[in-house]
Design an enzyme around this catalytic site. Sequence first.
Site, short mmCIF file in Angstrom:
data_model
loop_
_atom_site.label_atom_id
_atom_site.label_comp_id
_atom_site.label_asym_id
_atom_site.label_seq_id
_atom_site.Cartn_x
_atom_site.Cartn_y
_atom_site.Cartn_z
N GLY A 21 0.82 -1.06 0.03
CA GLY A 21 -0.01 0.11 -0.05
C GLY A 21 1.02 1.23 0.08
O GLY A 21 2.12 1.31 -0.26
N GLY A 22 0.13 2.36 0.16
CA GLY A 22 0.89 3.57 0.04
C GLY A 22 1.92 3.87 1.12
O GLY A 22 3.00 4.68 1.03
N GLY A 24 3.25 1.30 3.21
CA GLY A 24 4.17 0.15 3.45
C GLY A 24 3.80 -1.04 2.63
O GLY A 24 2.83 -1.18 1.87
N LYS A 41 5.20 -6.25 8.56
CA LYS A 41 5.04 -4.80 7.97
C LYS A 41 6.39 -3.90 7.81
O LYS A 41 6.92 -3.82 8.90
CB LYS A 41 4.19 -4.30 8.62
CG LYS A 41 3.50 -3.15 8.05
CD LYS A 41 2.16 -2.49 8.61
CE LYS A 41 1.76 -1.41 8.18
NZ LYS A 41 0.30 -0.79 8.82
N ASP A 141 -10.08 2.85 9.32
CA ASP A 141 -9.61 2.24 8.14
C ASP A 141 -10.45 0.71 7.94
O ASP A 141 -9.97 -0.02 7.52
CB ASP A 141 -8.29 2.08 7.96
CG ASP A 141 -7.84 1.95 6.17
OD1 ASP A 141 -8.84 2.28 5.38
OD2 ASP A 141 -7.13 1.54 6.02
#
Length: 174
Positions: A21-22, A24, A41, A141
């Site tokens: 994703g943006g 990581g 992550k 989110d």
Amino acid sequence: MLSPGDLLQERYRIQRPIKAGGMGAVFLAQDTRLDSLCAVKEMHPTEDGWAHRRFREEAQLLSQLHHSSIPCVRDYFVIERPETALCYIVMDYVEGPTLQQEFEMTEGRGLSEEVVRGDALALLNILGYLHGLEPPVIHRDIKPSNLIREEKTGRLFLVDFGLARPVTDQTQTT
């Protein structure tokens, strides 16, 4: 960016990417010390150090959460490099599809009312836990791709706390 075969902290052997994703990417890894799978992550660095600060906040928040439907944090660390600092959070791996993947597999038919009702109750249980903390935590989110159904048990897990924040008098939730 990590690659299959990379070894982090002389412990976590990267197997494959799971999601990018943006902010990581998440990788499946083998914890060679505990002989079990885990999720690693990796936070993408930013010039202003924002990712590094955000990483510390997310790791500290996640390490304080203890709910059966939120993956546990095993480790977090920063690897300093001359050009940047690379930040990592290691969590329990939840094997199974996201609700987004489940929906896509139905080819537009959708999920049964019984399944949706059970998932809603499971999610409400997780949110009740987060909002009952002192201070309360807002995930910010929640979407089908951040809910994973564990293959073995069918239990729903909430993941990706990158935008989560504890609510204080100064918290802005926009």
